[in-house]
Design a protein around this motif. Structure first.
Motif, PDB file in Angstrom:
ATOM      1  N   SER A 251      -3.460   1.467 -10.255  1.00 37.50           N
ATOM      2  CA  SER A 251      -4.517   1.888  -9.216  1.00 37.50           C
ATOM      3  C   SER A 251      -4.942  -0.103  -9.007  1.00 37.50           C
ATOM      4  O   SER A 251      -4.525  -0.502  -9.588  1.00 37.50           O
ATOM      5  CB  SER A 251      -5.360   2.899  -9.194  1.00 37.50           C
ATOM      6  N   ALA A 252      -5.546   0.197  -8.276  1.00 38.47           N
ATOM      7  CA  ALA A 252      -6.282  -0.920  -7.824  1.00 38.47           C
ATOM      8  C   ALA A 252      -6.926  -1.734  -8.758  1.00 38.47           C
ATOM      9  O   ALA A 252      -7.377  -2.858  -8.970  1.00 38.47           O
ATOM     10  CB  ALA A 252      -6.804  -1.202  -6.185  1.00 38.47           C
TER      11      ALA A 252
ATOM     12  N   GLU B  66      -2.362   7.593  -2.399  1.00 37.00           N
ATOM     13  CA  GLU B  66      -2.903   6.977  -1.050  1.00 37.00           C
ATOM     14  C   GLU B  66      -3.742   6.368  -1.222  1.00 37.00           C
ATOM     15  O   GLU B  66      -4.231   4.904  -0.850  1.00 37.00           O
ATOM     16  CB  GLU B  66      -2.639   7.889   0.577  1.00 37.00           C
ATOM     17  N   GLN B  67      -5.154   7.180  -1.350  1.00 33.70           N
ATOM     18  CA  GLN B  67      -5.776   6.428  -1.547  1.00 33.70           C
ATOM     19  C   GLN B  67      -6.514   5.212  -2.518  1.00 33.70           C
ATOM     20  O   GLN B  67      -7.121   4.885  -2.860  1.00 33.70           O
ATOM     21  CB  GLN B  67      -7.171   7.249  -1.898  1.00 33.70           C
ATOM     22  N   LYS B  68      -6.216   5.784  -3.594  1.00 31.84           N
ATOM     23  CA  LYS B  68      -6.107   4.924  -4.381  1.00 31.84           C
ATOM     24  C   LYS B  68      -5.211   3.072  -4.193  1.00 31.84           C
ATOM     25  O   LYS B  68      -5.352   2.503  -5.435  1.00 31.84           O
ATOM     26  CB  LYS B  68      -5.356   5.194  -6.275  1.00 31.84           C
ATOM     27  N   ASN B  69      -4.049   3.245  -3.780  1.00 27.99           N
ATOM     28  CA  ASN B  69      -4.065   2.422  -2.612  1.00 27.99           C
ATOM     29  C   ASN B  69      -2.810   1.483  -3.968  1.00 27.99           C
ATOM     30  O   ASN B  69      -3.029   0.287  -4.458  1.00 27.99           O
ATOM     31  CB  ASN B  69      -4.615   0.743  -2.906  1.00 27.99           C
TER      32      ASN B  69
ATOM     33  N   PRO C 102       0.781  -1.407  -0.324  1.00 28.54           N
ATOM     34  CA  PRO C 102      -0.043   0.111   0.102  1.00 28.54           C
ATOM     35  C   PRO C 102       0.920   1.509  -0.280  1.00 28.54           C
ATOM     36  O   PRO C 102       1.776   1.253   0.603  1.00 28.54           O
ATOM     37  CB  PRO C 102      -1.057   0.122   1.283  1.00 28.54           C
ATOM     38  N   TYR C 103       0.327   2.124  -0.515  1.00 26.65           N
ATOM     39  CA  TYR C 103       1.027   3.353  -0.910  1.00 26.65           C
ATOM     40  C   TYR C 103       0.960   4.412   0.626  1.00 26.65           C
ATOM     41  O   TYR C 103      -0.317   5.288   0.180  1.00 26.65           O
ATOM     42  CB  TYR C 103       0.418   4.044  -1.895  1.00 26.65           C
ATOM     43  N   THR C 104       1.292   3.800   1.307  1.00 23.67           N
ATOM     44  CA  THR C 104       0.459   4.495   2.680  1.00 23.67           C
ATOM     45  C   THR C 104       2.429   5.024   3.225  1.00 23.67           C
ATOM     46  O   THR C 104       3.592   4.990   3.150  1.00 23.67           O
ATOM     47  CB  THR C 104       0.671   3.209   4.181  1.00 23.67           C
TER      48      THR C 104
ATOM     49  N   THR D 106       0.237  -0.256  -6.933  1.00 23.31           N
ATOM     50  CA  THR D 106       1.057  -1.421  -7.091  1.00 23.31           C
ATOM     51  C   THR D 106       2.092  -0.609  -7.969  1.00 23.31           C
ATOM     52  O   THR D 106       1.682  -0.058  -8.856  1.00 23.31           O
ATOM     53  CB  THR D 106       1.058  -2.764  -7.788  1.00 23.31           C
TER      54      THR D 106
END
Length: 133
Positions: free
Chosen positions: A53-54, A95-98, A27-29, A100
């Protein structure tokens, strides 16, 4: 024109294919170990990267030499408080798009530049570099 560019990318082995590109599935966190994790995964590789994005949407395409420094700089923007900047807003919205992160090693600087532009032209990422000039 797009078909010709896609064919050229495929012929040279630069076309985006999730099965053949390397990826970081995380995750982009904002986590303390994210920069180290990125560096351990990419080492000193130079090349092209993209965020997907996911929902399979291409979000951003970039290049770096070494890649880990460039991608790490995107993660560092998550901690910046200045939300008036379009560049910072973009990276914080990632961050909200999670996403890869996918990357392909390309050592030649001229090839990286060309492939980055060709991929951006054909894949049409949601966020484009020219928005931040």
């Amino acid at each position: 024109m797009i078909n010709k560019i896609e064919a050229l990318l495929k012929e040279k082995g630069y076309a985006f294919d999730p099965a053949s590109w390397n990826s970081i599935n995380m995750p982009y966190t904002k986590t303390a170990n994210t920069p180290d994790f990125i560096q351990n995964q990419l080492g000193t590789t130079a090349g092209i990267y993209l965020f997907k994005s996911a929902n399979d949407e291409i979000l951003y395409i970039g290049k770096g030499a070494p890649l880990f420094k460039r991608i790490k700089s995107h993660y560092n923007k998550l901690n910046i408080e200045n939300t008036r900047s379009k560049r910072i807003q973009y990276f914080q919205s990632m961050e909200q798009k999670n996403p890869t992160i996918f990357w392909l090693e390309i050592n030649d600087q001229a090839d990286r530049e060309l492939v980055e532009h060709m991929l951006a032209y054909t894949l049409k990422p949601l966020y484009k570099k020219h928005l931040f000039v």
